[in-house]
Design a protein around this motif. Structure first.
Motif, PDB file in Angstrom:
ATOM      1  N   THR A 342       0.804  -1.234   0.000  1.00 20.65           N
ATOM      2  CA  THR A 342       0.000   0.000   0.000  1.00 20.65           C
ATOM      3  C   THR A 342       0.833   1.279   0.000  1.00 20.65           C
ATOM      4  N   PRO A 343       1.850   1.446   0.868  1.00 21.15           N
ATOM      5  CA  PRO A 343       2.627   2.701   0.845  1.00 21.15           C
ATOM      6  C   PRO A 343       3.293   2.966  -0.496  1.00 21.15           C
ATOM      7  N   ALA A 344       3.864   1.919  -1.111  1.00 23.11           N
ATOM      8  CA  ALA A 344       4.535   2.100  -2.403  1.00 23.11           C
ATOM      9  C   ALA A 344       3.536   2.494  -3.490  1.00 23.11           C
ATOM     10  N   ILE A 345       2.363   1.879  -3.474  1.00 20.21           N
ATOM     11  CA  ILE A 345       1.334   2.189  -4.473  1.00 20.21           C
ATOM     12  C   ILE A 345       0.840   3.622  -4.295  1.00 20.21           C
ATOM     13  N   LEU A 346       0.589   4.013  -3.045  1.00 20.09           N
ATOM     14  CA  LEU A 346       0.107   5.373  -2.793  1.00 20.09           C
ATOM     15  C   LEU A 346       1.147   6.405  -3.204  1.00 20.09           C
ATOM     16  N   ASP A 347       2.419   6.174  -2.856  1.00 21.19           N
ATOM     17  CA  ASP A 347       3.479   7.124  -3.201  1.00 21.19           C
ATOM     18  C   ASP A 347       3.601   7.285  -4.714  1.00 21.19           C
ATOM     19  N   GLY A 348       3.637   6.157  -5.425  1.00 25.27           N
ATOM     20  CA  GLY A 348       3.782   6.202  -6.880  1.00 25.27           C
ATOM     21  C   GLY A 348       2.613   6.884  -7.563  1.00 25.27           C
ATOM     22  N   ASN A 349       1.402   6.577  -7.108  1.00 22.00           N
ATOM     23  CA  ASN A 349       0.214   7.147  -7.748  1.00 22.00           C
ATOM     24  C   ASN A 349      -0.011   8.608  -7.379  1.00 22.00           C
ATOM     25  N   VAL A 350       0.300   8.977  -6.147  1.00 23.26           N
ATOM     26  CA  VAL A 350       0.108  10.368  -5.726  1.00 23.26           C
ATOM     27  C   VAL A 350       1.054  11.290  -6.486  1.00 23.26           C
ATOM     28  N   THR A 351       2.301  10.872  -6.686  1.00 24.41           N
ATOM     29  CA  THR A 351       3.238  11.710  -7.443  1.00 24.41           C
ATOM     30  C   THR A 351       2.766  11.880  -8.879  1.00 24.41           C
ATOM     31  N   THR A 352       2.243  10.816  -9.478  1.00 20.34           N
ATOM     32  CA  THR A 352       1.706  10.927 -10.840  1.00 20.34           C
ATOM     33  C   THR A 352       0.457  11.801 -10.852  1.00 20.34           C
ATOM     34  N   LEU A 353      -0.341  11.695  -9.804  1.00 25.24           N
ATOM     35  CA  LEU A 353      -1.555  12.512  -9.689  1.00 25.24           C
ATOM     36  C   LEU A 353      -1.201  13.998  -9.608  1.00 25.24           C
ATOM     37  N   ILE A 354      -0.131  14.319  -8.896  1.00 21.54           N
ATOM     38  CA  ILE A 354       0.315  15.714  -8.794  1.00 21.54           C
ATOM     39  C   ILE A 354       0.748  16.226 -10.166  1.00 21.54           C
ATOM     40  N   ALA A 355       1.517  15.394 -10.889  1.00 25.23           N
ATOM     41  CA  ALA A 355       1.956  15.795 -12.233  1.00 25.23           C
ATOM     42  C   ALA A 355       0.766  16.008 -13.158  1.00 25.23           C
ATOM     43  N   ALA A 356      -0.237  15.127 -13.069  1.00 24.81           N
ATOM     44  CA  ALA A 356      -1.439  15.269 -13.898  1.00 24.81           C
ATOM     45  C   ALA A 356      -2.207  16.531 -13.531  1.00 24.81           C
ATOM     46  N   ALA A 357      -2.250  16.866 -12.242  1.00 21.86           N
ATOM     47  CA  ALA A 357      -2.946  18.079 -11.804  1.00 21.86           C
ATOM     48  C   ALA A 357      -2.263  19.330 -12.349  1.00 21.86           C
ATOM     49  N   VAL A 358      -0.928  19.320 -12.375  1.00 20.12           N
ATOM     50  CA  VAL A 358      -0.185  20.453 -12.944  1.00 20.12           C
ATOM     51  C   VAL A 358      -0.517  20.603 -14.428  1.00 20.12           C
ATOM     52  N   LEU A 359      -0.557  19.484 -15.153  1.00 21.11           N
ATOM     53  CA  LEU A 359      -0.920  19.527 -16.574  1.00 21.11           C
ATOM     54  C   LEU A 359      -2.332  20.074 -16.757  1.00 21.11           C
ATOM     55  N   PHE A 360      -3.235  19.692 -15.858  1.00 19.52           N
ATOM     56  CA  PHE A 360      -4.629  20.129 -15.983  1.00 19.52           C
ATOM     57  C   PHE A 360      -4.765  21.636 -15.765  1.00 19.52           C
ATOM     58  N   PHE A 361      -4.124  22.161 -14.740  1.00 19.70           N
ATOM     59  CA  PHE A 361      -4.301  23.578 -14.398  1.00 19.70           C
ATOM     60  C   PHE A 361      -3.451  24.505 -15.267  1.00 19.70           C
ATOM     61  N   LEU A 362      -2.330  24.025 -15.773  1.00 16.21           N
ATOM     62  CA  LEU A 362      -1.473  24.882 -16.580  1.00 16.21           C
ATOM     63  C   LEU A 362      -1.584  24.597 -18.076  1.00 16.21           C
ATOM     64  N   GLY A 363      -2.117  23.442 -18.431  1.00 16.33           N
ATOM     65  CA  GLY A 363      -2.247  23.095 -19.840  1.00 16.33           C
ATOM     66  C   GLY A 363      -3.554  23.580 -20.418  1.00 16.33           C
ATOM     67  N   SER A 364      -3.763  23.253 -21.681  1.00 15.14           N
ATOM     68  CA  SER A 364      -5.008  23.637 -22.350  1.00 15.14           C
ATOM     69  C   SER A 364      -5.298  22.622 -23.442  1.00 15.14           C
ATOM     70  N   GLY A 365      -6.550  22.654 -23.934  1.00  9.73           N
ATOM     71  CA  GLY A 365      -6.933  21.802 -25.061  1.00  9.73           C
ATOM     72  C   GLY A 365      -6.753  20.323 -24.758  1.00  9.73           C
ATOM     73  N   THR A 366      -6.080  19.642 -25.689  1.00 12.16           N
ATOM     74  CA  THR A 366      -5.921  18.194 -25.568  1.00 12.16           C
ATOM     75  C   THR A 366      -5.044  17.791 -24.393  1.00 12.16           C
ATOM     76  N   VAL A 367      -4.122  18.666 -23.970  1.00 10.82           N
ATOM     77  CA  VAL A 367      -3.297  18.375 -22.799  1.00 10.82           C
ATOM     78  C   VAL A 367      -4.184  18.249 -21.565  1.00 10.82           C
ATOM     79  N   LYS A 368      -5.167  19.129 -21.475  1.00  7.99           N
ATOM     80  CA  LYS A 368      -6.116  19.071 -20.370  1.00  7.99           C
ATOM     81  C   LYS A 368      -6.942  17.786 -20.429  1.00  7.99           C
ATOM     82  N   GLY A 369      -7.322  17.378 -21.645  1.00  8.54           N
ATOM     83  CA  GLY A 369      -8.084  16.149 -21.808  1.00  8.54           C
ATOM     84  C   GLY A 369      -7.310  14.941 -21.322  1.00  8.54           C
ATOM     85  N   PHE A 370      -6.016  14.896 -21.659  1.00  9.75           N
ATOM     86  CA  PHE A 370      -5.160  13.809 -21.197  1.00  9.75           C
ATOM     87  C   PHE A 370      -5.056  13.815 -19.679  1.00  9.75           C
TER      88      PHE A 370
END
Length: 412
Positions: A342-370
């Protein structure tokens, strides 16, 4: 024990079947929560993509919001309710209109600048939108004994102040229409002559309606033009082909993942595949529920998060095997395997989730869709790996499948 285990497996089977049927057929005649309710982006449905830029050195956030409100209003008036308007950078606005084939015709219908005017009952223009210095939503008492309510506060420049004073003086008890692009957006009645350049528009509207009206009036007084800097057509045929290709690629990718897990992990792989079917159903229902606009990169985000869901299962299964190798019982191995992973899964997924959130708030168009489909997929994948897979594996054990070799133990 066996009855409990079989009930757990039956429950997960029912969940998988229900989600599959729901995502395919939906609810009612409108097929709610099904794939049919998932909105398609410009790259999948075809349409036009237009980028506007403010013809001004520096633009405030309020001015950009007013311009976005103007464009969104014109799109709605033309019946393009599925169109999207979004700020891009400091001075640009991207407009995407699905289902439209001619970009130049769309630009002509949308227009480039607002035409706001104040008109009397006889149709005479009293003053124009460029004389409005500011328009904002306010909340307060409009009369001495009245309760607080939302209203729109207007402020005119010097020229507008004089003309508005004359207009209100000559139209007491009459209506002055506020007209945007030949559409009446408000029709307040003049109560008294207003000579200080400050006015308020009251009516039976809520806070959002007052803000929308203020934005429209501000749009009519924008001190800049919106110039078209980019436009392109996306053919409906091209969009349909892209959708077909994207879906096929997604199916093939997920099928290969299912086959690999089944081949490599046998019974545990079957449990992972079972959980992955539930994951796909939850993902599709979530996309429909939250009205996510699906793009081609968005499909890639779904497939990527599906791979991450399986990756989490692999971490769990390897920890489970390690517990079996050191001599733990199957029950303890399953418990400790999920606990250690569980700790390894949470750490790996949370870091990816943070990166995806940055793409969502700073990106646009298809980047936001991804980023959108990736974030939804990550959250669902953690749930299916840590909860659904756990229920399935534990159900198999309780149902009577006790041989450790089925759970990955290899004896020399």
């Amino acid at each position: 024990m066996k009855v409990r285990g079989r009930m757990m497996l039956l429950l997960t089977l029912v969940v998988a079947v229900v989600l599959s049927m729901l995502s395919y057929k939906g609810i009612g005649t409108e097929k709610k929560l099904s794939v049919h309710q998932i909105e398609q982006g410009l790259d999948l449905s075809g349409g036009v993509d237009i980028v506007y830029e403010a013809d001004k050195e520096t633009v405030t956030d309020a001015e950009m919001k007013a311009a976005i409100s103007l464009l969104q209003g014109r799109l709605d008036w033309n019946g393009w309710t599925e169109a999207e308007v979004a700020k891009e950078g400091d001075k640009r606005i991207r407009v995407q209109i699905p289902g439209v084939e001619n970009a130049e015709e769309a630009i002509q219908q949308i227009g480039q600048t607002a035409q706001l005017s104040f008109v009397d009952e006889a149709g005479n223009i009293l003053l124009t939108g460029d004389m409005v210095k500011d328009a904002s939503k306010q909340v307060g008492a409009v009369d001495v004994n009245s309760p607080s309510q939302p209203y729109v506060a207007l402020e005119f420049n010097e020229e507008g102040k004089k003309l508005f004073a004359e207009a209100t003086k000559n139209n007491i008890g009459k209506v002055i229409y506020i007209v945007m692009d030949d559409e009446i957006i408000s029709a307040p009645t003049v109560q008294t002559a207003i000579t200080d350049g400050q006015a308020m528009i009251t009516g039976q509207f809520g806070g959002e309606e007052a803000e929308e009206l203020a934005s429209l009036i501000r749009a009519g007084s924008l001190p800049f033009d919106l110039n078209v800097v980019q436009m392109k057509n996306v053919g409906a045929r091209l969009g349909a082909d892209a959708l077909s290709t994207g879906i096929k690629a997604g199916i093939v990718g997920i099928a290969l993942v299912l086959a690999y897990m089944l081949f490599s992990y046998k019974l545990l792989g079957f449990a992972a595949d079972w959980a992955l079917v539930i994951y796909v159903g939850l993902e599709l229902v979530a996309l429909s529920l939250f009205r996510v606009t699906l793009t081609l990169p968005g499909i890639a985000g779904i497939v990527l998060s599906a791979g991450m869901a399986v990756d989490a299962n692999i971490v769990i299964f390897e920890r489970l095997k390690e517990e079996l190798v050191i001599g733990k019982t199957l029950r303890v191995a399953i418990k400790n395997g999920f606990k250690r992973a569980t700790p390894a899964i949470l750490d790996g997924n949370v870091t990816t989730l943070i990166a995806a959130a940055v793409l969502f708030f700073l990106g646009s168009g298809t980047v936001k869709g991804f980023a959108t489909t990736l974030m939804i997929g990550i959250i669902i994948s953690m749930f299916t790996a840590l909860v659904i897979t756990h229920v399935i594996v534990k159900g198999m054990m309780l149902a009577g499948i006790h041989n450790p070799k089925y759970y990955g133990l290899r004896l020399k």
